[in-house]
Design an enzyme around this catalytic site. Structure first.
Site: not given
Ligand code: PMP
Length: 289
Positions: A51, A104, A150
């Site tokens: 990810r 850049r 993320k």
């Molecule tokens: N949605 C958001 C916006 C997040 O930041 C997170 C992680 N804290 C999640 C969902 C849950 O993802 P994960 O199970 O991979 O922690």
């Protein structure tokens, strides 16, 4: 003492520093992961690494390590910190550049790994359930800043979190631009209606949580009927059960939303069953792979 990894070297907390010109700081230009360590074993590390690289690819950030080297670095940081149960924050920033957004002009992307203690929600909330609100802040549109990235820019989530805290809650449900349920500020959301487990699909504008995927697998293994489907605020208010999932949250029941009691107002049987299966799996070091 905590040792923080920056670009292959370990530093004490007080000495773990990066440039004030880093675009991660100046513009939120970077990506990250939050990962759990259960009993010395890193939970679903390949999924988190995958990810991270997908997020980086989307923002055209060249991660300066291969996936294999990144995996080794994370495991090494866990070992150096001798952490049996904890939380790993893995960050890749764009690196230092000029006072303009042009990527850049940046050099040296920074790879940072922090191994820390885990802070879950207060214990009683796992027993009795959490109260949430629906945020007035719309979740980022996928064509603006896709929630599947993320990224280090969490202001959309932070605005909703501020709203939640001011309303006396710890989480907020965020709707997308169509008014459909997307996710919470740092957790994914699940509902149960007439025995069917439901969660919004990725195209609703969500981060595809590693915990979300695991819970879906646990539900399938338990024979719980499951649908990835569009959900609205009505579905939340009329749900029999509701719970949130996340690396930091695990599985936490929700019993109230916008002042309305959900279902019978206490954690429901499917939520409890999935929580039990989740804990059983992580205790046994089984992350389903
Ligand atoms: N949605 C958001 C916006 C997040 O930041 C997170 C992680 N804290 C999640 C969902 C849950 O993802 P994960 O199970 O991979 O922690």
């Amino acid at each position: 003492m905590t040792k923080i990894y920056i670009n292959g070297k370990f530093f004490d907390k007080a000495d773990a520093k990066i440039s004030v010109f880093d675009h991660g700081l100046l513009y939120g230009d970077g990506v990250f992961e939050g990962i759990r360590i259960y009993d010395g074993k890193v939970f679903r590390l390949p999924e988190h690494v995958e990810r991270l690289y997908d997020s980086a690819k989307h923002i055209a950030l060249d991660v300066p390590l291969s996936r294999e080297k990144m995996t080794e670095a994370v495991l090494h940081a866990v070992e150096v910190n001798a952490k049996k149960d904890g939380y790993i924050r893995l960050v890749v920033t764009r690196g230092a550049g000029g006072l303009g957004i042009d990527p850049r002009k940046t050099t040296d992307p920074q790879v940072i790994i922090i191994v820390d203690d885990i802070s879950l929600y207060p214990r009683e909330l796992y027993e009795n359930g959490l109260e949430v609100i629906t945020s007035s802040f719309v979740r980022n549109h996928p064509n603006a800043l896709n929630p599947r990235i993320k990224s280090l820019n969490y202001l959309n989530n932070i605005l909703a979190k501020i709203e939640a805290v001011r309303a006396g809650c710890l989480e907020a449900i965020m709707l997308n631009v169509n008014g459909e349920v997307a996710e919470c500020t740092a957790d994914n959301i699940f509902l149960v209606k007439r025995g069917v487990l439901k969660t919004p699909p990725p195209h609703a504008g969500i981060l595809e949580g590693v915990t979300r995927d695991f819970v879906i697998e646990l539900a399938r293994a338990a024979g719980v009927p499951f649908q990835e489907t569009t959900l609205t605020r009505h579905d939340v208010y009329a749900a029999d059960e509701c719970f949130l999932t996340g690396t930091g949250a695990e599985i936490i029941p929700v019993v109230k939303c916008d002042g309305r009691v959900l279902g019978p107002g206490k954690p429901g049987p499917i939520t409890r069953q999935l929580r039990e299966r989740f804990h059983q799996a992580v205790r046994q070091g089984a992350d389903g792979r």
